[in-house]
Write an enzyme that holds these catalytic residues in place. Sequence first.
Site, PDB file in Angstrom:
ATOM      1  N   ASN A 143       0.850  -1.150  -0.111  1.00  0.00           N
ATOM      2  CA  ASN A 143       0.044  -0.001   0.069  1.00  0.00           C
ATOM      3  C   ASN A 143       0.831   1.162   0.126  1.00  0.00           C
ATOM      4  O   ASN A 143       0.784   2.325   0.607  1.00  0.00           O
ATOM      5  CB  ASN A 143      -0.822  -0.117   1.291  1.00  0.00           C
ATOM      6  CG  ASN A 143      -1.830   1.013   1.441  1.00  0.00           C
ATOM      7  OD1 ASN A 143      -2.520   1.399   0.070  1.00  0.00           O
ATOM      8  ND2 ASN A 143      -2.447   1.406   2.112  1.00  0.00           N
ATOM      9  N   ARG A 148       8.246   6.732  -2.713  1.00  0.00           N
ATOM     10  CA  ARG A 148       8.684   6.802  -1.011  1.00  0.00           C
ATOM     11  C   ARG A 148       9.167   5.463  -0.557  1.00  0.00           C
ATOM     12  O   ARG A 148       9.861   5.381   0.429  1.00  0.00           O
ATOM     13  CB  ARG A 148       7.039   6.907  -0.654  1.00  0.00           C
ATOM     14  CG  ARG A 148       7.104   7.636   0.767  1.00  0.00           C
ATOM     15  CD  ARG A 148       5.588   8.241   1.062  1.00  0.00           C
ATOM     16  NE  ARG A 148       4.613   7.082   1.575  1.00  0.00           N
ATOM     17  CZ  ARG A 148       4.624   7.025   2.788  1.00  0.00           C
ATOM     18  NH1 ARG A 148       5.117   7.582   3.574  1.00  0.00           N
ATOM     19  NH2 ARG A 148       3.777   5.834   3.314  1.00  0.00           N
ATOM     20  N   ARG A 200       3.675   0.420   8.902  1.00  0.00           N
ATOM     21  CA  ARG A 200       4.369  -0.458   8.722  1.00  0.00           C
ATOM     22  C   ARG A 200       5.459  -0.910   9.900  1.00  0.00           C
ATOM     23  O   ARG A 200       6.489  -1.839   9.595  1.00  0.00           O
ATOM     24  CB  ARG A 200       4.966  -0.814   7.105  1.00  0.00           C
ATOM     25  CG  ARG A 200       4.129  -0.506   6.240  1.00  0.00           C
ATOM     26  CD  ARG A 200       4.593  -0.313   4.889  1.00  0.00           C
ATOM     27  NE  ARG A 200       3.643   0.396   4.014  1.00  0.00           N
ATOM     28  CZ  ARG A 200       3.022   1.571   3.920  1.00  0.00           C
ATOM     29  NH1 ARG A 200       3.971   2.332   4.904  1.00  0.00           N
ATOM     30  NH2 ARG A 200       2.232   1.977   2.979  1.00  0.00           N
ATOM     31  N   LYS A 242       1.788 -11.693  -1.798  1.00  0.00           N
ATOM     32  CA  LYS A 242       2.313 -10.791  -2.724  1.00  0.00           C
ATOM     33  C   LYS A 242       3.863 -10.627  -2.259  1.00  0.00           C
ATOM     34  O   LYS A 242       4.619 -10.669  -3.170  1.00  0.00           O
ATOM     35  CB  LYS A 242       1.502  -9.788  -3.036  1.00  0.00           C
ATOM     36  CG  LYS A 242       1.929  -8.763  -4.260  1.00  0.00           C
ATOM     37  CD  LYS A 242       3.077  -7.762  -3.937  1.00  0.00           C
ATOM     38  CE  LYS A 242       3.672  -7.139  -5.146  1.00  0.00           C
ATOM     39  NZ  LYS A 242       4.904  -6.086  -4.487  1.00  0.00           N
ATOM     40  N   PRO A 259       4.161 -12.573  -8.638  1.00  0.00           N
ATOM     41  CA  PRO A 259       3.628 -11.512  -7.739  1.00  0.00           C
ATOM     42  C   PRO A 259       2.256 -10.698  -8.349  1.00  0.00           C
ATOM     43  O   PRO A 259       2.817 -10.217  -9.610  1.00  0.00           O
ATOM     44  CB  PRO A 259       4.714 -10.453  -7.453  1.00  0.00           C
ATOM     45  CG  PRO A 259       6.117 -11.242  -7.756  1.00  0.00           C
ATOM     46  CD  PRO A 259       5.694 -12.262  -8.642  1.00  0.00           C
ATOM     47  N   ASP A 261       0.601  -7.470  -8.199  1.00  0.00           N
ATOM     48  CA  ASP A 261       0.182  -6.344  -7.643  1.00  0.00           C
ATOM     49  C   ASP A 261      -1.010  -5.386  -8.447  1.00  0.00           C
ATOM     50  O   ASP A 261      -1.324  -6.284  -9.094  1.00  0.00           O
ATOM     51  CB  ASP A 261       1.436  -5.235  -7.383  1.00  0.00           C
ATOM     52  CG  ASP A 261       2.071  -4.990  -8.763  1.00  0.00           C
ATOM     53  OD1 ASP A 261       1.062  -5.005  -9.853  1.00  0.00           O
ATOM     54  OD2 ASP A 261       3.174  -4.957  -8.899  1.00  0.00           O
TER      55      ASP A 261
END
Length: 315
Positions: A143, A148, A200, A242, A259, A261
């Site tokens: 997310n 970033r 996180r 993922k 994966p 996404d």
Amino acid sequence: MNQTGRQKANTVWIELPADHFDLEKTFECGQCFRWKKIDLPITSDPASSHHGNPVIHAYGGIASGKGLVLYQTERDILMETTHQDFEGFWSHYFDLMTDYEAIEKRLGGLDPVMADAAEFGRGIRILRQDPWEMLITFILSGNNNIPRIKGTIEKLSEWYGEKMTLHEGSTVSPMWAFPTPSALAALDPEAFRKAGAGYRDRYLHESAQRVASGTADLDAWTALDDHELRKALISLPGVGEKVADCIMLFSYGRMSAFPVDTWVKRMMHQAYFDHEAGLKEIGDFARQHFGGFAGYAQQYLFYWIRNRKMEAYVK
DNA sequence: GCCCAGGAGAAGG
DNA sequence: CCTTCTCATGGG
């Protein structure tokens, strides 16, 4: 190999054909976050005059504590390293034993979408990166957005990693090695938050502690089969389906990993589905359709949808 | 202000 | 097994 006066002891110039090795595609296709493009011209760069071909671009980075600068000309990849490091580390890191022409052919034969994607992404190589670095990096990715993610990884490296000088006199110097497990395990969750990790922080804190304490032995996990490895990875906080696939593909060399996404989901939906398919359905289809080449296929699709200038691909 | 970003985990069906 | 909600944060 030419030995110039300013070369470090025991280093040699390695020269590789670039027809299936593109630095920009390999480093910008989303599998890694810490290789940096070096602004040209590099005034003290011996590679420019070494082979007569102009250097198109250069990248610098650190992997598993080893620093490297690579140069790309129209025909070749050049790197200055020791023979021992090349044979013992970089050759494996850049997956140089794999025949990417054969992979492109095999995938391209499956369907026209993949044929276009594999041709467009020609030159991508799947790196074999440090599992610890991939674990932390992809826990951060959830997310989140790529700029970033890069920023947070960079701060953690600068604050808690070892400073290294890659290339005397170039703009890439200095750089910082990715922090060790014990360095990150010593941090409070708040330190991760200051680096921009957001919520996180506790995932990073707890996973780092498990790795540093040996509860999670990432190196020993190379002996596990795909199913066991996935289960082991998912047992770590912040690691789901993922993220586990990303770690398996980008560090353990498990090419059946796929994966899914938001980007790959979008691409797969446009190209392969006529209905609204969930993550599980897309993943199951891809692993069945692409088989042991699913990981390569995923990177071609990801690179395609992120870099190709068109609104949508229609079957 | 809203929406999105390489999702995971928890809660409640 | 499934669906829905929340999480921190910066950019468009």
